[in-house]
Scaffold this motif. Structure first.
Motif, mmCIF file in Angstrom:
data_model
loop_
_atom_site.group_PDB
_atom_site.id
_atom_site.type_symbol
_atom_site.label_atom_id
_atom_site.label_comp_id
_atom_site.label_asym_id
_atom_site.label_seq_id
_atom_site.Cartn_x
_atom_site.Cartn_y
_atom_site.Cartn_z
ATOM 1 N N ILE A 42 -15.863 22.921 5.432
ATOM 2 C CA ILE A 42 -16.232 22.756 4.014
ATOM 3 C C ILE A 42 -15.351 21.681 3.388
ATOM 4 N N GLY A 43 -15.920 20.500 3.154
ATOM 5 C CA GLY A 43 -15.188 19.423 2.498
ATOM 6 C C GLY A 43 -14.839 18.295 3.460
ATOM 7 N N ALA A 44 -15.100 17.054 3.043
ATOM 8 C CA ALA A 44 -14.752 15.882 3.859
ATOM 9 C C ALA A 44 -13.697 15.045 3.152
ATOM 10 N N GLY A 45 -12.690 15.739 2.603
ATOM 11 C CA GLY A 45 -11.500 15.067 2.083
ATOM 12 C C GLY A 45 -10.537 14.839 3.245
ATOM 13 N N PRO A 46 -9.302 14.435 2.965
ATOM 14 C CA PRO A 46 -8.342 14.206 4.049
ATOM 15 C C PRO A 46 -8.250 15.363 5.048
ATOM 16 N N CYS A 47 -8.263 16.612 4.590
ATOM 17 C CA CYS A 47 -8.158 17.744 5.531
ATOM 18 C C CYS A 47 -9.398 17.860 6.412
ATOM 19 N N GLY A 48 -10.561 17.758 5.805
ATOM 20 C CA GLY A 48 -11.798 17.835 6.587
ATOM 21 C C GLY A 48 -11.853 16.697 7.601
ATOM 22 N N PHE B 81 -19.852 20.147 5.420
ATOM 23 C CA PHE B 81 -20.581 20.108 4.146
ATOM 24 C C PHE B 81 -19.706 19.415 3.111
ATOM 25 N N GLU B 82 -20.241 18.394 2.480
ATOM 26 C CA GLU B 82 -19.463 17.667 1.460
ATOM 27 C C GLU B 82 -20.317 17.525 0.207
ATOM 28 N N LYS B 83 -19.798 18.031 -0.900
ATOM 29 C CA LYS B 83 -20.641 18.021 -2.102
ATOM 30 C C LYS B 83 -20.695 16.664 -2.805
ATOM 31 N N GLN B 84 -19.764 15.767 -2.466
ATOM 32 C CA GLN B 84 -19.849 14.415 -3.043
ATOM 33 C C GLN B 84 -20.736 13.539 -2.149
ATOM 34 N N GLU B 85 -21.064 12.328 -2.659
ATOM 35 C CA GLU B 85 -21.989 11.518 -1.867
ATOM 36 C C GLU B 85 -21.285 10.714 -0.783
ATOM 37 N N GLY C 108 -13.663 11.256 1.786
ATOM 38 C CA GLY C 108 -12.381 10.830 1.211
ATOM 39 C C GLY C 108 -11.805 11.818 0.207
ATOM 40 N N GLY C 109 -12.606 12.813 -0.208
ATOM 41 C CA GLY C 109 -12.101 13.843 -1.135
ATOM 42 C C GLY C 109 -11.647 13.234 -2.438
ATOM 43 N N LEU C 110 -10.465 13.621 -2.894
ATOM 44 C CA LEU C 110 -9.936 13.118 -4.169
ATOM 45 C C LEU C 110 -9.785 11.606 -4.156
ATOM 46 N N TRP C 111 -9.596 11.049 -2.947
ATOM 47 C CA TRP C 111 -9.338 9.607 -2.835
ATOM 48 C C TRP C 111 -10.612 8.785 -3.017
ATOM 49 N N ASN C 112 -11.763 9.462 -2.952
ATOM 50 C CA ASN C 112 -13.038 8.809 -3.230
ATOM 51 C C ASN C 112 -13.194 8.812 -4.751
ATOM 52 N N ARG D 48 -23.542 21.148 -1.373
ATOM 53 C CA ARG D 48 -22.523 22.067 -1.914
ATOM 54 C C ARG D 48 -22.636 23.429 -1.250
ATOM 55 N N VAL D 49 -21.548 23.900 -0.680
ATOM 56 C CA VAL D 49 -21.564 25.263 -0.124
ATOM 57 C C VAL D 49 -21.506 26.241 -1.286
ATOM 58 N N ALA D 50 -22.461 27.155 -1.316
ATOM 59 C CA ALA D 50 -22.582 28.067 -2.448
ATOM 60 C C ALA D 50 -22.084 29.470 -2.115
ATOM 61 N N HIS E 95 -7.341 21.968 -3.368
ATOM 62 C CA HIS E 95 -6.958 22.910 -4.429
ATOM 63 C C HIS E 95 -6.358 22.198 -5.625
ATOM 64 N N PHE E 96 -6.713 20.896 -5.764
ATOM 65 C CA PHE E 96 -6.264 20.175 -6.952
ATOM 66 C C PHE E 96 -7.472 19.630 -7.713
ATOM 67 N N SER E 97 -8.469 20.496 -7.898
ATOM 68 C CA SER E 97 -9.697 20.057 -8.554
ATOM 69 C C SER E 97 -10.085 20.906 -9.749
ATOM 70 N N ASP F 47 1.297 23.900 -1.331
ATOM 71 C CA ASP F 47 1.832 22.836 -2.170
ATOM 72 C C ASP F 47 2.381 21.791 -1.198
ATOM 73 N N GLN F 48 2.415 20.535 -1.620
ATOM 74 C CA GLN F 48 2.599 19.495 -0.595
ATOM 75 C C GLN F 48 3.719 18.505 -0.868
ATOM 76 N N PHE F 49 4.711 18.491 0.022
ATOM 77 C CA PHE F 49 5.540 17.296 0.205
ATOM 78 C C PHE F 49 4.839 16.496 1.298
ATOM 79 N N HIS F 50 4.739 17.121 2.486
ATOM 80 C CA HIS F 50 4.018 16.499 3.599
ATOM 81 C C HIS F 50 2.514 16.570 3.285
ATOM 82 N N THR F 51 1.797 15.510 3.615
ATOM 83 C CA THR F 51 0.340 15.584 3.416
ATOM 84 C C THR F 51 -0.400 15.227 4.709
ATOM 85 N N PHE F 52 -0.832 13.963 4.859
ATOM 86 C CA PHE F 52 -1.854 13.678 5.881
ATOM 87 C C PHE F 52 -1.460 14.079 7.308
HETATM 88 C C1 LIG Z 1 -3.932 13.276 -9.041
HETATM 89 C C2 LIG Z 1 -3.504 13.503 -7.615
HETATM 90 C C3 LIG Z 1 -2.779 12.538 -6.956
HETATM 91 C C4 LIG Z 1 -2.361 12.728 -5.643
HETATM 92 N N1 LIG Z 1 -1.625 11.742 -5.058
HETATM 93 C C5 LIG Z 1 -1.193 11.909 -3.800
HETATM 94 C C6 LIG Z 1 -0.427 10.893 -3.155
HETATM 95 O O1 LIG Z 1 -0.087 9.880 -3.760
HETATM 96 N N2 LIG Z 1 -0.074 11.066 -1.864
HETATM 97 C C7 LIG Z 1 -0.439 12.195 -1.178
HETATM 98 O O2 LIG Z 1 -0.130 12.302 0.003
HETATM 99 N N3 LIG Z 1 -1.147 13.183 -1.776
HETATM 100 C C8 LIG Z 1 -1.524 13.073 -3.056
HETATM 101 N N4 LIG Z 1 -2.239 14.074 -3.654
HETATM 102 C C9 LIG Z 1 -2.448 15.343 -2.927
HETATM 103 C C10 LIG Z 1 -3.851 15.577 -2.376
HETATM 104 O O3 LIG Z 1 -3.938 16.970 -2.381
HETATM 105 C C11 LIG Z 1 -4.048 15.084 -0.950
HETATM 106 O O4 LIG Z 1 -3.749 13.708 -0.856
HETATM 107 C C12 LIG Z 1 -5.459 15.266 -0.405
HETATM 108 O O5 LIG Z 1 -6.444 14.692 -1.223
HETATM 109 C C13 LIG Z 1 -5.825 16.713 -0.117
HETATM 110 O O6 LIG Z 1 -6.936 16.696 0.728
HETATM 111 P P1 LIG Z 1 -7.978 17.903 0.842
HETATM 112 O O7 LIG Z 1 -8.945 17.517 1.871
HETATM 113 O O8 LIG Z 1 -7.220 19.173 0.999
HETATM 114 O O9 LIG Z 1 -8.638 18.044 -0.589
HETATM 115 P P2 LIG Z 1 -9.552 17.044 -1.443
HETATM 116 O O10 LIG Z 1 -9.076 15.666 -1.354
HETATM 117 O O11 LIG Z 1 -9.637 17.686 -2.784
HETATM 118 O O12 LIG Z 1 -10.981 17.119 -0.727
HETATM 119 C C14 LIG Z 1 -11.753 18.295 -0.765
HETATM 120 C C15 LIG Z 1 -13.208 17.944 -0.565
HETATM 121 O O13 LIG Z 1 -13.971 19.161 -0.522
HETATM 122 C C16 LIG Z 1 -15.183 18.964 -1.228
HETATM 123 N N5 LIG Z 1 -15.666 20.264 -1.687
HETATM 124 C C17 LIG Z 1 -15.055 21.108 -2.549
HETATM 125 N N6 LIG Z 1 -15.792 22.218 -2.723
HETATM 126 C C18 LIG Z 1 -16.900 22.067 -1.960
HETATM 127 C C19 LIG Z 1 -18.048 22.887 -1.731
HETATM 128 N N7 LIG Z 1 -18.211 24.080 -2.320
HETATM 129 N N8 LIG Z 1 -19.001 22.409 -0.893
HETATM 130 C C20 LIG Z 1 -18.858 21.195 -0.282
HETATM 131 N N9 LIG Z 1 -17.803 20.399 -0.470
HETATM 132 C C21 LIG Z 1 -16.826 20.825 -1.292
HETATM 133 C C22 LIG Z 1 -14.797 18.035 -2.372
HETATM 134 O O14 LIG Z 1 -15.923 17.342 -2.859
HETATM 135 C C23 LIG Z 1 -13.797 17.114 -1.702
HETATM 136 O O15 LIG Z 1 -14.399 15.956 -1.165
HETATM 137 C C24 LIG Z 1 -2.681 13.925 -4.973
HETATM 138 C C25 LIG Z 1 -3.407 14.917 -5.641
HETATM 139 C C26 LIG Z 1 -3.813 14.711 -6.945
HETATM 140 C C27 LIG Z 1 -4.574 15.790 -7.667
#
Ligand SMILES: Cc1cc2nc3c(=O)[nH]c(=O)nc-3n(C[C@H](O)[C@H](O)[C@H](O)COP(=O)(O)OP(=O)(O)OC[C@H]3O[C@@H](n4cnc5c(N)ncnc54)[C@H](O)[C@@H]3O)c2cc1C
Ligand SMILES: NC(=O)c1ccc[n+]([C@@H]2O[C@H](COP(=O)([O-])OP(=O)(O)OC[C@H]3O[C@@H](n4cnc5c(N)ncnc54)[C@H](OP(=O)(O)O)[C@@H]3O)[C@@H](O)[C@H]2O)c1
Length: 443
Positions: A7-13, A36-40, A43-47, A124-126, A161-163, A314-319
């Protein structure tokens, strides 16, 4: 064949899709993954999206990114072990890239493979339920507004979890004549040029949104902390005071007696772990912390080992931490890592949670998350990366911030993957108004 819903194609997905692809390349029999990715797009937040509130389909916009965001930690600390910055950009680049550059790097790695074929966009996963040893996943094709249901053996939640903003109310907000918004909806500091801005909170959003407003010409920026001040040496035009007591018309009155005229209030009050699409028995309930309980190795749901979560800490380390988690999750699903007995799982979770609850300062928090990531790293074949160097970098970075919050982004660090040292950026962050990828890379 084993079927996994991601669920989700952000950095974790994307980390999970990469983990699967790497195993496949080695000739291993991998599970079928439907992401499943609800955006088009991915990249998640980075998109980045200019939209706030709802999208064109009436679905909440998940994005919390803003136009002029730069990495707030050295890029070397988040570097992928299997895809270095040097490899992506063809040469070393400075340590604190703007949003567009990091986005290019994140998606650059997965663009090289075929992972995109596994993603259902605008979907969108419901609902997720566990029945008869399988997961029923219901989802909506947002474009055609059609609901479907599919059955899976495993679910990996990487929905971020930052949405979903946490929005507290203060006395006087109802009659405040200016703008009140959460950092989730903050897109561009230009709109606050010449204005008196109040920022509430004392974490990364408060720090960076306040600095952005200052950089783009706000008349004054007053930060109201609740528990602990950030305590940086703020530049001219900025101050940090204790907790907002109430608003009286345009006047903000703080607990320490400070009074400040305000045109806008920006709530940098954090986010909720919000999973309305997950059945109660499977749902992670936590605030933003370094070790959310009920997750074995921070990933596998204690009560159902076929349910997994990525990046919920909560994140110090990320990707690279997300990668270690994804490689671990993949190997549990593929049976390469065996889940221990119930008692051992419980005591492992309790051990980490107890350690986390004793942490007192950023250096200890960095040590804690580095140890956690190192332990995960050793459990899979995620490539070699120098987490000890990353630990040192994080601590140095913290000290740079204390020395001068306006200049920490001008420093340079060495890569834990290639060892190359980043060049110093051609323009100090404070005066770099054009943060396009083209200008940033034009060294
Ligand atoms: C303002 C901000 C700035 C940041 N800056 C940094 C930084 O500089 N460096 C850094 O390392 N980290 C930064 N972060 C931390 C950030 O958490 C990570 O970089 C990263 O985006 C987390 O990836 P993720 O895949 O967990 O979540 P997200 O990036 O949030 O991706 C989640 C994806 O899941 C999708 N999704 C959600 N619900 C559903 C659903 N029901 N069905 C289908 N799809 C769904 C969303 O559309 C989204 O694409 C920042 C966070 C914020 C809020
Ligand atoms: N690249 C960048 O520059 C950048 C910019 C912004 C954000 N980010 C990232 O975004 C993520 C989220 O950071 P975040 O700061 O939004 O969330 P966060 O780290 O969870 O912090 C939430 C903040 O809200 C405060 N708060 C909660 N309720 C409050 C209330 N009622 N009144 C006043 N303050 C209240 C908390 O204060 P207490 O401590 O008092 O509880 C805390 O300071 C982090 O990963 C961060 O790195 C990065």
């Amino acid at each position: 064949m084993t079927k996994v819903a991601l669920i989700g194609a952000g950095p974790c997905g994307l980390s999970f899709l990469r983990a699967i692809e790497q195993a496949e390349k080695k000739g291993e029999k991998v599970p079928e993954v439907v992401c499943f990715e609800k955006q088009e797009d991915w990249g998640g937040l980075w998109n980045y999206s200019w939209r706030t509130g709802s999208d064109q389909y009436g679905d909440p916009v998940p994005n919390s990114m803003y136009r002029y965001l730069w990495s707030n930690g050295p890029k070397e600390c988040l570097e992928f072990a299997d895809y270095s910055f040097d490899e992506h950009f063809g040469r070393p680049i400075p340590s604190f890239p703007p949003r567009e550059v990091l986005y290019d790097y994140i998606v650059g790695r997965v663009k090289k493979g075929k992972s995109k074929d596994k993603i259902k966009f605008n979907t969108r996963v419901a609902n997720i339920e566990f029945k008869n040893d399988k997961f029923d996943v219901s989802y909506q094709d947002k474009v055609n507004n059609e609901m479907s249901k599919e059955t899976f053996d495993y679910v990996v939640v990487s929905s971020g979890h930052f949405s979903v903003p946490f929005i507290p109310e203060y006395k006087g907000m109802n009659s405040f004549p200016g703008r009140i918004m959460h950092s989730h909806d903050f897109r561009d500091a230009e709109e606050f040029r010449g204005k008196d801005v109040i920022v509430l909170g004392s974490s990364y959003s408060a720090e960076d949104v306040a600095l952005q407003c200052n950089k783009y010409g706000a008349k004054s920026v007053t930060i109201g902390y609740r528990h602990n001040p950030m305590g940086f040496k703020w530049p001219k035009g900025m101050k940090e005071v204790h907790y907002l007591d109430k608003l009286e018309g345009k006047k903000a009155i703080f607990k320490d007696g400070t009074e400040q005229n305000a045109d806008a209030i920006i709530l940098c009050t954090g986010y909720l772990h919000h999973f309305p699409f997950i059945d109660e028995s499977l749902k992670l309930k936590t605030h933003n912390r370094l070790y959310p309980p009920k997750l074995y190795k921070g990933v596998v749901w204690q009560d159902n080992h076929k349910m997994m979560y990525l990046g919920m800490q909560d994140q110090f380390h990320t990707f690279n931490m997300f990668d270690c988690q994804a490689w671990f999750a993949r190997d549990v699903i593929m049976g390469k890592i065996k889940m221990p007995e119930t008692k051992e799982i419980e005591s492992d979770i309790n051990k980490w949670v107890a350690m986390e609850e004793k942490l007192e300062n950023p250096d200890q928090m960095i040590d804690f998350q580095t140890e956690y990531t190192k332990e995960l790293h050793e459990m899979s074949d995620y490539p070699k990366i120098d987490f000890e160097l990353i630990r040192t970098h994080f601590k140095e970075w913290e000290h740079h911030k204390v020395e001068d919050i306006m200049t920490y982004r001008n420093k340079s660090f060495s890569s834990p993957v290639t060892g190359s040292v980043a060049p110093v950026h051609h323009t100090p962050w404070e005066t770099a108004m054009d943060d396009s990828m083209k200008t940033f890379l034009d060294q």
